[in-house]
Design a protein around this motif. Sequence first.
Motif, PDB file in Angstrom:
ATOM      1  N   VAL A  52       0.869  -1.176   0.000  1.00 46.36           N
ATOM      2  CA  VAL A  52       0.000   0.000   0.000  1.00 46.36           C
ATOM      3  C   VAL A  52       0.906   1.226   0.000  1.00 46.36           C
ATOM      4  O   VAL A  52       1.809   1.322   0.837  1.00 46.36           O
ATOM      5  CB  VAL A  52      -0.924   0.028   1.242  1.00 46.36           C
ATOM      6  CG1 VAL A  52      -1.817   1.268   1.212  1.00 46.36           C
ATOM      7  CG2 VAL A  52      -1.770  -1.239   1.322  1.00 46.36           C
ATOM      8  N   GLU A  53       0.666   2.133  -0.942  1.00 55.60           N
ATOM      9  CA  GLU A  53       1.480   3.350  -1.015  1.00 55.60           C
ATOM     10  C   GLU A  53       0.614   4.589  -0.800  1.00 55.60           C
ATOM     11  O   GLU A  53      -0.392   4.779  -1.473  1.00 55.60           O
ATOM     12  CB  GLU A  53       2.174   3.463  -2.375  1.00 55.60           C
ATOM     13  CG  GLU A  53       3.021   4.733  -2.486  1.00 55.60           C
ATOM     14  CD  GLU A  53       3.680   4.921  -3.843  1.00 55.60           C
ATOM     15  OE1 GLU A  53       4.414   5.913  -3.999  1.00 55.60           O
ATOM     16  OE2 GLU A  53       3.460   4.090  -4.746  1.00 55.60           O
ATOM     17  N   PHE A  54       1.027   5.426   0.158  1.00 54.19           N
ATOM     18  CA  PHE A  54       0.423   6.740   0.357  1.00 54.19           C
ATOM     19  C   PHE A  54       1.297   7.734  -0.403  1.00 54.19           C
ATOM     20  O   PHE A  54       2.501   7.830  -0.118  1.00 54.19           O
ATOM     21  CB  PHE A  54       0.402   7.105   1.844  1.00 54.19           C
ATOM     22  CG  PHE A  54      -0.575   6.295   2.663  1.00 54.19           C
ATOM     23  CD1 PHE A  54      -1.803   6.835   3.043  1.00 54.19           C
ATOM     24  CD2 PHE A  54      -0.273   5.002   3.060  1.00 54.19           C
ATOM     25  CE1 PHE A  54      -2.705   6.097   3.801  1.00 54.19           C
ATOM     26  CE2 PHE A  54      -1.168   4.253   3.826  1.00 54.19           C
ATOM     27  CZ  PHE A  54      -2.387   4.803   4.200  1.00 54.19           C
ATOM     28  N   SER A  55       0.705   8.465  -1.350  1.00 49.31           N
ATOM     29  CA  SER A  55       1.550   9.327  -2.171  1.00 49.31           C
ATOM     30  C   SER A  55       0.881  10.664  -2.504  1.00 49.31           C
ATOM     31  O   SER A  55      -0.334  10.813  -2.401  1.00 49.31           O
ATOM     32  CB  SER A  55       1.960   8.615  -3.463  1.00 49.31           C
ATOM     33  OG  SER A  55       0.844   8.417  -4.289  1.00 49.31           O
ATOM     34  N   LYS A  84      -2.977   4.941  -2.343  1.00 47.49           N
ATOM     35  CA  LYS A  84      -3.824   5.809  -1.514  1.00 47.49           C
ATOM     36  C   LYS A  84      -3.435   7.260  -1.794  1.00 47.49           C
ATOM     37  O   LYS A  84      -2.288   7.659  -1.552  1.00 47.49           O
ATOM     38  CB  LYS A  84      -3.599   5.528  -0.023  1.00 47.49           C
ATOM     39  CG  LYS A  84      -3.914   4.100   0.416  1.00 47.49           C
ATOM     40  CD  LYS A  84      -5.353   3.914   0.787  1.00 47.49           C
ATOM     41  CE  LYS A  84      -5.576   2.550   1.420  1.00 47.49           C
ATOM     42  NZ  LYS A  84      -7.010   2.246   1.568  1.00 47.49           N
ATOM     43  N   GLU A  85      -4.379   8.023  -2.296  1.00 44.42           N
ATOM     44  CA  GLU A  85      -4.147   9.448  -2.535  1.00 44.42           C
ATOM     45  C   GLU A  85      -3.990  10.151  -1.183  1.00 44.42           C
ATOM     46  O   GLU A  85      -4.889  10.080  -0.335  1.00 44.42           O
ATOM     47  CB  GLU A  85      -5.338  10.054  -3.278  1.00 44.42           C
ATOM     48  CG  GLU A  85      -5.569   9.485  -4.666  1.00 44.42           C
ATOM     49  CD  GLU A  85      -4.637  10.073  -5.697  1.00 44.42           C
ATOM     50  OE1 GLU A  85      -4.083  11.164  -5.455  1.00 44.42           O
ATOM     51  OE2 GLU A  85      -4.478   9.441  -6.763  1.00 44.42           O
ATOM     52  N   ALA A 175       4.874   6.820   1.744  1.00 48.57           N
ATOM     53  CA  ALA A 175       4.893   5.863   2.852  1.00 48.57           C
ATOM     54  C   ALA A 175       4.326   4.557   2.300  1.00 48.57           C
ATOM     55  O   ALA A 175       3.329   4.569   1.569  1.00 48.57           O
ATOM     56  CB  ALA A 175       4.052   6.367   4.019  1.00 48.57           C
ATOM     57  N   PHE A 176       5.000   3.474   2.635  1.00 51.10           N
ATOM     58  CA  PHE A 176       4.597   2.165   2.114  1.00 51.10           C
ATOM     59  C   PHE A 176       4.268   1.221   3.271  1.00 51.10           C
ATOM     60  O   PHE A 176       4.971   1.200   4.281  1.00 51.10           O
ATOM     61  CB  PHE A 176       5.729   1.517   1.300  1.00 51.10           C
ATOM     62  CG  PHE A 176       6.168   2.323   0.117  1.00 51.10           C
ATOM     63  CD1 PHE A 176       5.561   2.170  -1.116  1.00 51.10           C
ATOM     64  CD2 PHE A 176       7.218   3.233   0.236  1.00 51.10           C
ATOM     65  CE1 PHE A 176       5.983   2.924  -2.215  1.00 51.10           C
ATOM     66  CE2 PHE A 176       7.646   3.976  -0.852  1.00 51.10           C
ATOM     67  CZ  PHE A 176       7.026   3.819  -2.078  1.00 51.10           C
ATOM     68  N   VAL A 177       3.199   0.457   3.103  1.00 50.35           N
ATOM     69  CA  VAL A 177       2.919  -0.651   4.008  1.00 50.35           C
ATOM     70  C   VAL A 177       3.228  -1.912   3.217  1.00 50.35           C
ATOM     71  O   VAL A 177       2.702  -2.125   2.123  1.00 50.35           O
ATOM     72  CB  VAL A 177       1.443  -0.655   4.469  1.00 50.35           C
ATOM     73  CG1 VAL A 177       1.157  -1.868   5.335  1.00 50.35           C
ATOM     74  CG2 VAL A 177       1.128   0.630   5.232  1.00 50.35           C
TER      75      VAL A 177
END
Length: 203
Positions: A52-55, A84-85, A175-177
């Motif tokens: 999962v990437e928050f970018s 994830k925006e 940020a990556f999960v």
Amino acid sequence: QVYKEAYEVYQQRQAEAQTATDADMIAAYGAQLFHDEIDAVYGNPEGDIVIVEFSDYRCGYCKKAYPDVQALLEKDGQIKLIVKEFPILGEASVLASRFAVATKLVEGDAAYLTLHDALMEARGDVSEAMLRRLANGLEIDADAVIDEMDSDAVTAILARNHQLATQMQISGTPAFVLGDQMLRGYVPYDAMVEIVAEVRAKR
């Protein structure tokens, strides 16, 4: 010397505590992270590893990470990437994310992923004119997307992502999960490959 060793032990314990906390948070918010139906998926939807990437489209390190992540998906073949925006770098970031989410709602996942690629590769300032130009080049109905940008649906999706990021103690991008790990900041390709291998080995 004794102080230095004691400090190193302290730092190691702090890192381990953070890892434990991250794993707990990932477990607690797994449904929102991994199973939100609104999220678009890159790579292999049936992959054995989920990232999962928050970018943020205006984040230089997100843009730097983008080709590395795409190369990882292509070369591995068994990774599912959820985007994830998370616009946190001002009004232009919010504008870009609203346009992207609206594109998904109006035109569907394939159009969203194409636009996401284009925005990650784009240079220069984000503006409505720039977004319209990008959309037209990708055969996306810019007028319909712009009409949707300020809708409650788009606002709710971005608010949900912000709330999740806050709960996960994410304050920067990217940020990556990955597995039970949280990777805050840019991670080079080789390190990503190693972490994916570690996550697989734990299973």
